[in-house]
Design a protein around this motif. Structure first.
Motif, short mmCIF file in Angstrom:
data_model
loop_
_atom_site.label_atom_id
_atom_site.label_comp_id
_atom_site.label_asym_id
_atom_site.label_seq_id
_atom_site.Cartn_x
_atom_site.Cartn_y
_atom_site.Cartn_z
N ARG A 1 0.85 -1.19 0.00
CA ARG A 1 0.00 0.00 0.00
C ARG A 1 0.88 1.24 0.00
O ARG A 1 1.81 1.35 0.78
CB ARG A 1 -0.87 0.04 1.25
N HIS A 2 0.52 2.17 -0.89
CA HIS A 2 1.24 3.45 -0.95
C HIS A 2 0.35 4.47 -1.64
O HIS A 2 -0.27 4.16 -2.66
CB HIS A 2 2.56 3.32 -1.71
N LYS B 1 2.71 -1.42 4.39
CA LYS B 1 2.61 -0.01 4.05
C LYS B 1 3.99 0.38 3.56
O LYS B 1 4.99 0.10 4.21
CB LYS B 1 2.22 0.81 5.29
#
Length: 159
Positions: free
Chosen positions: A76-77, A129
């Motif tokens: 996730r970014h 993340k």
């Protein structure tokens, strides 16, 4: 958006979190977030990270925390997600070839840094993340980095 609870008095960042303009969205993409205390690893993007056909190899300190099986993994970014597999049962555990989509979509270049924080992990999946720090390594330093591991390698000296 990243939390700023660990940065008391940083009102400017708090206000920026609620700005929905395109400029704010771009700034949020490259925002440096505080780590939450969960396990993480970091890399400085080199040529091998961009050219490996099989994916990204996390360090042993991280692979020891992940299952020794192939499981779905999510990076996730910037409000987006990239689905891939973590191949924990491979001779060298790695994220599969779909890592290249993350590289391409985020325009990663040699010298950029990535911090992968393990947010969730069990025997069925892993969620990371990812924070990206843009940066370019001077060509003369990059040549020294690229020569590491070769017999004629010279130690890197930073004045």
């Amino acid at each position: 958006a990243c939390t700023t609870e660990h940065a008391p008095g940083n009102e400017e960042i708090r206000r920026a979190e609620f700005d929905s303009s395109p400029e704010a969205a771009k700034a949020d993409e490259d925002e440096i977030c505080y780590l939450s205390g969960k396990p993480y690893f970091d890399i400085i993007i080199g040529k091998t990270h961009l050219n490996r056909p099989r994916g990204l190899y996390p360090p042993i300190s991280m692979t020891q925390r992940l299952p020794r099986a192939t499981i779905p993994a999510v990076l996730r970014h910037g409000g987006k997600t990239w689905n891939m597999s973590y191949c924990g049962d491979a001779a060298r555990p790695r994220f599969d070839y779909k890592w290249k989509a993350f590289v391409a979509d985020n325009h990663l270049k040699v010298g950029d840094g990535c911090v992968f924080e393990l947010m969730e992990s069990d025997s069925r999946n892993a969620v990371f993340k990812v924070m990206i720090v843009r940066g370019e390594i001077p060509p003369e330093l990059q040549a020294l980095i690229d020569s590491r591991g070769k017999s004629e390698a010279v130690p890197i000296v930073i004045d």
